[in-house]
Design an enzyme around this catalytic site. Structure first.
Site, PDB file in Angstrom:
ATOM      1  N   ASP A 192     -10.790   7.057 -46.988  1.00  0.00           N
ATOM      2  CA  ASP A 192     -10.482   5.626 -47.130  1.00  0.00           C
ATOM      3  C   ASP A 192      -8.978   5.397 -47.180  1.00  0.00           C
ATOM      4  OD1 ASP A 192     -13.256   4.047 -48.645  1.00  0.00           O
ATOM      5  OD2 ASP A 192     -13.236   6.086 -47.903  1.00  0.00           O
ATOM      6  N   ASP A 240      -8.173  12.918 -46.679  1.00  0.00           N
ATOM      7  CA  ASP A 240      -8.868  11.861 -47.393  1.00  0.00           C
ATOM      8  C   ASP A 240      -9.440  10.914 -46.327  1.00  0.00           C
ATOM      9  OD1 ASP A 240      -9.485   9.868 -49.472  1.00  0.00           O
ATOM     10  OD2 ASP A 240      -7.724   8.810 -48.717  1.00  0.00           O
TER      11      ASP A 240
END
EC number: 3.1.3.3
Length: 239
Positions: free
Chosen positions: A31, A29
């Site tokens: 953020d 991922d």
């Protein structure tokens, strides 16, 4: 039962160490995992809506909002009027790689793993992080920018891409599995790393799932929890 093998590093469901070279893919991922911010929240600050947007983001990451696509559409709608220059300022002045990000990616690449970045964030940032870290594959959302009058401003909408409309949890899982298939490997030969509820679908498919400074729901389900220190603490588990 979860076991803390050193301060802030918890494992459950297996006995370390594993070998990094046993894996062929690592999926991240972006953020609050590879980078230190939630980009959509920081973009919203440019139009004075950070608090409103951040509240929606937090609820979505905790899994309290089940329709991720709708939550993202709501947040992006609040970004109307933000300029590309504003986003550039977020990238140059606010965005930083999380501690250990570069070291972990380099270690994975040196061990022969391919690197995938799957994000509910935006191509404006994922493309830059891809180029900065030498990432092999990415999937994320594309913000629509006005042309003509007020060109360079966000419209508050996203652009459909050839694979679909929004990269949510289901799309992260789909891209993760597609990348495994492209490489001719099983999902069990892949690592998936994230912090929010929309990462759980791909983490549930991976041979090793890693929660990085994650929400409670994600920590509960991950095989490795990094609750203190940098991303490269995973290398304490993988030899």
């Amino acid at each position: 039962m979860p076991s803390e093998i050193s301060p802030g590093l918890v494992i459950q469901g297996f006995t370390p160490p594993l070998r990094l070279s046993d894996f062929r893919l690592v999926a991240f991922d972006m953020d609050s995992t590879l980078i230190n911010i939630e980009c959509v929240d920081e973009i919203a600050d440019a139009v004075g809506k950070k608090e409103e947007v951040a509240a929606i983001t937090e609820a979505a990451m905790r899994g309290e909002i089940t329709d991720y696509k709708e939550s993202l559409r709501r947040r992006v709608a609040l970004l109307e009027g933000v300029t590309v220059a504003d986003m550039e300022q977020v990238y140059t002045q606010r965005l930083q790689l999380n501690p250990g990000a570069e070291a972990l990616v380099q270690a994975c690449k040196a061990a022969g793993l391919k690197v995938l970045l799957v994000s509910g964030g935006f191509t404006f940032f994922t493309d830059r992080i891809r180029d900065r870290l030498g990432i092999d594959y990415t999937r994320s959302n594309m913000l629509e920018v006005r042309s003509g009058p007020n060109c360079g401003e966000l419209t508050g909408r996203m652009v459909d891409q050839e694979w679909g409309d929004i990269c949510d949890g289901a799309e992260k899982r789909k891209m993760f599995l597609e990348t495994c298939a492209r490489l001719g490997i099983s999902p069990g030969q892949a690592i998936a790393m994230g912090d929010g509820a929309n990462d759980l679908p791909m983490m549930g498919e991976a041979g090793l799932s890693v929660a990085y400074h994650a929400k409670p729901k994600v920590r509960e389900q991950a095989m490795v929890q990094i609750n203190a220190g940098g991303l490269d603490r995973l290398l304490e588990v993988l030899r």
